[in-house]
Design a protein around this motif. Structure first.
Motif, mmCIF file in Angstrom:
data_model
loop_
_atom_site.group_PDB
_atom_site.id
_atom_site.type_symbol
_atom_site.label_atom_id
_atom_site.label_comp_id
_atom_site.label_asym_id
_atom_site.label_seq_id
_atom_site.Cartn_x
_atom_site.Cartn_y
_atom_site.Cartn_z
ATOM 1 N N PHE A 165 10.204 1.635 3.427
ATOM 2 C CA PHE A 165 11.448 0.874 3.380
ATOM 3 C C PHE A 165 12.644 1.794 3.171
ATOM 4 N N LEU A 166 12.406 2.956 2.560
ATOM 5 C CA LEU A 166 13.482 3.907 2.287
ATOM 6 C C LEU A 166 13.755 4.819 3.474
ATOM 7 N N LYS A 167 12.840 4.852 4.421
ATOM 8 C CA LYS A 167 12.951 5.797 5.530
ATOM 9 C C LYS A 167 13.286 5.128 6.861
ATOM 10 N N PHE A 168 12.908 3.858 7.004
ATOM 11 C CA PHE A 168 13.038 3.195 8.290
ATOM 12 C C PHE A 168 13.846 1.908 8.144
ATOM 13 N N THR A 204 0.856 -1.182 0.000
ATOM 14 C CA THR A 204 0.000 0.000 0.000
ATOM 15 C C THR A 204 0.891 1.231 0.000
ATOM 16 N N ARG A 205 0.472 2.274 -0.671
ATOM 17 C CA ARG A 205 1.231 3.528 -0.658
ATOM 18 C C ARG A 205 0.408 4.648 -0.017
ATOM 19 N N LYS A 206 -0.467 4.265 0.873
ATOM 20 C CA LYS A 206 -1.268 5.254 1.583
ATOM 21 C C LYS A 206 -0.362 6.145 2.421
ATOM 22 N N HIS A 207 -0.603 7.442 2.377
ATOM 23 C CA HIS A 207 0.272 8.424 3.011
ATOM 24 C C HIS A 207 0.384 8.188 4.512
ATOM 25 N N ASN A 208 1.628 8.163 5.011
ATOM 26 C CA ASN A 208 1.938 8.042 6.442
ATOM 27 C C ASN A 208 1.384 6.772 7.079
ATOM 28 N N THR A 222 -2.694 1.724 24.750
ATOM 29 C CA THR A 222 -3.924 1.512 23.986
ATOM 30 C C THR A 222 -4.310 2.803 23.274
ATOM 31 N N GLY A 223 -5.116 2.671 22.222
ATOM 32 C CA GLY A 223 -5.562 3.850 21.496
ATOM 33 C C GLY A 223 -5.739 3.546 20.020
ATOM 34 N N PHE A 224 -5.890 4.595 19.220
ATOM 35 C CA PHE A 224 -6.128 4.416 17.793
ATOM 36 C C PHE A 224 -4.823 4.392 16.994
ATOM 37 N N ALA A 225 -4.068 5.463 16.993
ATOM 38 C CA ALA A 225 -2.817 5.511 16.229
ATOM 39 C C ALA A 225 -1.690 5.042 17.141
ATOM 40 N N MET A 226 -1.278 3.796 16.967
ATOM 41 C CA MET A 226 -0.306 3.208 17.880
ATOM 42 C C MET A 226 0.996 2.843 17.170
ATOM 43 N N ALA A 227 2.093 3.180 17.837
ATOM 44 C CA ALA A 227 3.414 2.734 17.401
ATOM 45 C C ALA A 227 3.890 1.677 18.398
ATOM 46 N N ASP A 228 5.128 1.276 18.271
ATOM 47 C CA ASP A 228 5.685 0.320 19.225
ATOM 48 C C ASP A 228 7.205 0.361 19.137
ATOM 49 N N TYR A 229 7.872 -0.181 20.148
ATOM 50 C CA TYR A 229 9.324 -0.322 20.094
ATOM 51 C C TYR A 229 9.711 -1.677 20.656
ATOM 52 N N ALA A 230 10.845 -2.186 20.210
ATOM 53 C CA ALA A 230 11.300 -3.506 20.634
ATOM 54 C C ALA A 230 11.801 -3.437 22.073
ATOM 55 N N LEU A 290 1.924 -3.772 3.578
ATOM 56 C CA LEU A 290 3.129 -3.048 3.957
ATOM 57 C C LEU A 290 3.331 -1.906 2.967
ATOM 58 N N ASN A 291 3.887 -0.806 3.444
ATOM 59 C CA ASN A 291 4.106 0.361 2.601
ATOM 60 C C ASN A 291 5.574 0.420 2.165
ATOM 61 N N PRO A 292 5.883 0.165 0.892
ATOM 62 C CA PRO A 292 7.276 0.144 0.446
ATOM 63 C C PRO A 292 7.977 1.493 0.550
ATOM 64 N N GLU A 293 7.217 2.590 0.600
ATOM 65 C CA GLU A 293 7.850 3.896 0.754
ATOM 66 C C GLU A 293 8.555 4.004 2.104
#
Length: 230
Positions: free
Chosen positions: A71-74, A39-43, A130-138, A66-69
């Motif tokens: 892959f260039l940033k992260f 998917t190339r959906k923004h952000n 918890t919440g809607f827009a969630m990130a995570d870290y190892a 997965l967003n291939p864009e």
């Protein structure tokens, strides 16, 4: 173009292998195969959609995007985190109780923590889990990092990864674990030139492998000698 050189096969071969590895080692092999798409959906790093596809044998099939864009940033490790994050949604849909669409509830968060990823709504330590827009870290010493190290140090993964990102090949030091060398790389990172090429690709009608110069390799699958191609 030979079948083994087709970019679609290389890309999906790598990510199917990554999915299978995490499924086996973090989810006890319980997750059903899904359709992996881009998917190339923004952000958007990726998404999971329950029963998005129709499959004749099993009726509906889930989608993992997965967003291939990104892959260039992260770095590679964060791409793997995204896949495991979305796989956790698959686990909850099939074995738990998801909340309303888009919401990451306590059950999902607890499963993430169990497998070694800490949810955070800020993208940093100390955020809400918890919440809607969630990130995570190892999590240090968590299952995710341990399993990821096993994944990236495996010979099968190395071959698949080099096929998708061959410029990295000459950066790799055979004396050091591959995990330590590539986990923080993005596809935008430029390889360092180290003089004379020390590793090349060998091919036959059914597969590719990478190795040192001047190897004599025979493929038992198609009963042919592999030829140095790069």
């Amino acid at each position: 173009m030979e079948t083994i050189d087709k970019p679609t096969k290389k890309f999906y071969g790598l990510f199917q292998y990554i999915f299978d590895h995490y499924n086996d080692h973090l989810y006890m092999g319980k997750l059903k195969d899904c359709i992996i798409v881009v998917t190339r959906k923004h952000n958007v790093f990726g998404h999971y959609a329950h029963k998005r596809w129709f499959h004749v044998e099993d009726q509906e099939t889930d989608e993992l995007a997965l967003n291939p864009e990104m892959f260039l940033k992260f770095p590679l490790l964060e791409i793997c985190q995204t896949m495991v994050h979305e796989m956790c949604h698959a686990w909850q849909h099939h074995f738990g109780n998801p909340s309303r669409p888009g919401y990451h509830n306590k059950e999902w968060a607890n499963k993430m923590i169990e497998i070694g990823l800490m949810p955070t709504d800020t993208g940093k330590k100390g955020g809400k889990i918890t919440g809607f827009a969630m990130a995570d870290y190892a999590m240090e010493d968590g299952k995710f990092l341990q399993v990821s190290e096993e994944l990236m140090n495996s010979q099968v993964f190395a071959g698949l990864y080099y096929e998708v990102n061959p410029l990295v090949f000459d950066q790799v030091n055979d004396e050091e674990p591959l995990f330590d060398q590539i986990k923080d790389l993005t596809l935008a990172d430029k390889p360092k030139v180290k003089g004379r090429k020390t590793k090349v690709k060998y091919s036959c009608d059914c597969s590719n492998v990478w190795g040192k110069l001047d190897l004599e390799i025979h493929c038992n699958a198609c009963d042919q000698d592999m030829i140095e191609v790069s």
